[in-house]
Design a protein around this motif. Sequence first.
Motif, PDB file in Angstrom:
ATOM      1  N   HIS A  17      -2.945   0.838   0.372  1.00  0.00           N
ATOM      2  CA  HIS A  17      -2.851   0.188  -1.043  1.00  0.00           C
ATOM      3  C   HIS A  17      -2.637  -1.485   0.236  1.00  0.00           C
ATOM      4  CE1 HIS A  17      -0.144   3.028   0.814  1.00  0.00           C
ATOM      5  NE2 HIS A  17       1.032   1.600   1.170  1.00  0.00           N
ATOM      6  N   CYS A  19       0.698  -2.478   1.908  1.00  0.00           N
ATOM      7  CA  CYS A  19       2.362  -2.700   1.956  1.00  0.00           C
ATOM      8  C   CYS A  19       3.531  -3.923   1.773  1.00  0.00           C
ATOM      9  CB  CYS A  19       2.170  -1.206   3.244  1.00  0.00           C
ATOM     10  SG  CYS A  19       1.381  -1.459   4.641  1.00  0.00           S
ATOM     11  N   ARG A  23       1.367  -1.929  -4.352  1.00  0.00           N
ATOM     12  CA  ARG A  23       0.585  -1.841  -5.885  1.00  0.00           C
ATOM     13  C   ARG A  23       1.358  -1.169  -6.528  1.00  0.00           C
ATOM     14  NH1 ARG A  23      -4.939  -2.856  -6.947  1.00  0.00           N
ATOM     15  NH2 ARG A  23      -5.775  -3.477  -5.484  1.00  0.00           N
ATOM     16  N   LYS A  54       3.718   4.668   0.587  1.00  0.00           N
ATOM     17  CA  LYS A  54       4.284   3.592   0.031  1.00  0.00           C
ATOM     18  C   LYS A  54       5.688   3.096   0.027  1.00  0.00           C
ATOM     19  CE  LYS A  54       0.132   4.269  -3.099  1.00  0.00           C
ATOM     20  NZ  LYS A  54       0.782   4.235  -4.130  1.00  0.00           N
TER      21      LYS A  54
END
Length: 249
Positions: A17, A19, A23, A54
């Motif tokens: 992803h 950051c 996502r 995340k």
Amino acid sequence: MCDEFVNLTVENLANEHLCCIIRTRKLHQGIEAKKQWISERLREGHTFRKLNVKGTVFIEYAPLETAWVPITGDNYYYIYCLWVLGDYKGKGYAKSLMEYCVEDAKKNGKSGVCMLGAKKQKAWLSDQSFAKKFGFEVVDTTDNGYELLALSFDGTTPVFKQNAKSCEIESEELTIYYDMQCPFIYQNIERLRDYCTTHDVPASFIQIDTLQKAKELPCVFNNFALFYKGKFETVNLIDVAYLKKMLNK
């Protein structure tokens, strides 16, 4: 505190992803555009290093020679973005990321590291007061308040290209230069374009899609720049509310 960092590579890019925008399962066109842009830059020595969570904890930098900014200098790294948000602030992550960039520069025999700043901190630019704690100093300026900060290892310094200091263009209409280096760009440009079309605002949206075009820009640039009535306004990524206010001045 999580100490696991990941560097994006050509091999892992599709599965990692970004950051700066977390996502979701829904396709995000800005992320896809960014991934396409960065996939080409990684082969040029571009670095995107992030915490393996995340969250928004990352640094992004590139050799100045291939960085899409109107700045010139020998053997430097250019920091596009250093960003830590939310619960991850205050835990030393920004320090770890900056130290990694500086050590990477030294390890690769670079002359130093530089970044875009301003006399007054601007949105969408990395925290210059934080950079100065590492020894970054102002090495060049523009008449409209932007600064080039550099941490030099050998006494040499980069400079803004002369064209970047003009801050004027011939066209009087709203003119926006942009590239796909930032995943927020795509949707913002579409919203601004739709507003201009709907309200009959004469406007030019110029995508910077080569290194040469970026180096020849008539203003400072990180991934976005706006002119109105021939004058440079900002490198801040704006929204429709900002645009309305500017047009009504």
